[in-house]
Enzyme design. Structure first.
Site, PDB file in Angstrom:
ATOM      1  N   CYS A  39      35.454  -4.531   8.178  1.00  0.00           N
ATOM      2  CA  CYS A  39      35.601  -4.313   6.731  1.00  0.00           C
ATOM      3  C   CYS A  39      34.554  -3.368   6.177  1.00  0.00           C
ATOM      4  O   CYS A  39      34.826  -2.594   5.242  1.00  0.00           O
ATOM      5  CB  CYS A  39      35.572  -5.649   5.984  1.00  0.00           C
ATOM      6  N   HIS A  88      32.087 -10.381   3.953  1.00  0.00           N
ATOM      7  CA  HIS A  88      33.271  -9.575   3.689  1.00  0.00           C
ATOM      8  C   HIS A  88      32.856  -8.418   2.793  1.00  0.00           C
ATOM      9  O   HIS A  88      31.852  -8.510   2.073  1.00  0.00           O
ATOM     10  CB  HIS A  88      34.359 -10.415   3.009  1.00  0.00           C
ATOM     11  N   ASP A  99      40.845  -4.450  -1.531  1.00  0.00           N
ATOM     12  CA  ASP A  99      40.578  -5.294  -0.379  1.00  0.00           C
ATOM     13  C   ASP A  99      41.727  -5.125   0.605  1.00  0.00           C
ATOM     14  O   ASP A  99      42.834  -5.630   0.388  1.00  0.00           O
ATOM     15  CB  ASP A  99      40.433  -6.765  -0.804  1.00  0.00           C
TER      16      ASP A  99
END
Length: 198
Positions: free
Chosen positions: A16, A70, A87
């Site tokens: 990520c 994250h 996202d």
């Protein structure tokens, strides 16, 4: 918000931090979004256990995914425009209104107690700072035998002129820390106060 599609962006599962790095580049270079409006946001805590709902990896909608950290991106809206979240691992609308994302993915009201037990912190990094300072040789994705925990992206590792690995500085959530390389850490309450759409 309909201008954007996930297919516009480079994506590698479980990377990520690099996905958001490339997303910031694409928003600026392909969509001409000023870097001053874009932020990378690392979300973690001291226990490296943060809860997320509405994620692709979520097996059951009731039980959250637990990430060690994250990373998402945010575009700050002009006056009268909403702040929006990007996202690439979310099942919500893409991109997503900040308030919708907050109350669906980070802080669903009916799970308030469990969210508070796993208090998340938010390291907010202006995109220009992130693109200038982030580096990862991906060594955190190797097991003890040197095998990949997850296949890496097919482009070269991201590095700066002076550094090949500093991801731990971005994941570190020591409260009230701020720097001109790694951004600023906020509590959930502070994060909401700064970015919530009114």
């Amino acid at each position: 918000m309909s201008t954007f599609s996930k297919s516009d962006f480079i994506y590698t599962s479980c990377y990520c931090e690099e996905n958001v790095y490339k997303l910031c580049e694409t928003l600026h270079e392909k969509f001409s979004i000023p870097l001053s409006k874009i932020y990378a946001i690392f979300i973690s805590n001291e226990d490296k256990q943060v809860l997320f709902w509405k994620q692709k990896n979520q097996v059951d909608h009731f039980y959250p995914v637990v990430w060690d950290y994250h990373v998402i991106a945010l575009i700050k809206g002009e006056k009268g425009e909403p702040n929006i979240i990007f996202d690439l691992d979310s099942t919500l609308e893409f991109p997503c209104d900040f308030n919708v994302y907050l109350l669906s993915a980070i802080y669903p009201r009916r799970f308030a107690r469990i969210v508070q037990e796993h208090q998340a912190y938010f390291r907010v990094i202006p995109a220009e700072m992130y693109l200038s300072n982030f580096a990862s040789d991906r060594s955190h994705m190797l097991d003890e035998q040197g095998n990949w925990l997850q296949p890496p992206p097919d482009y070269e590792p991201i590095k700066t002129k002076d550094c090949t690995m500093n991801i731990d500085h971005f994941i570190n959530m020591t409260k009230n820390t701020s720097s001109n390389q790694y951004g600023t850490v906020y509590t959930l309450k502070e994060f909401i106060e700064i970015f919530m759409n009114h």
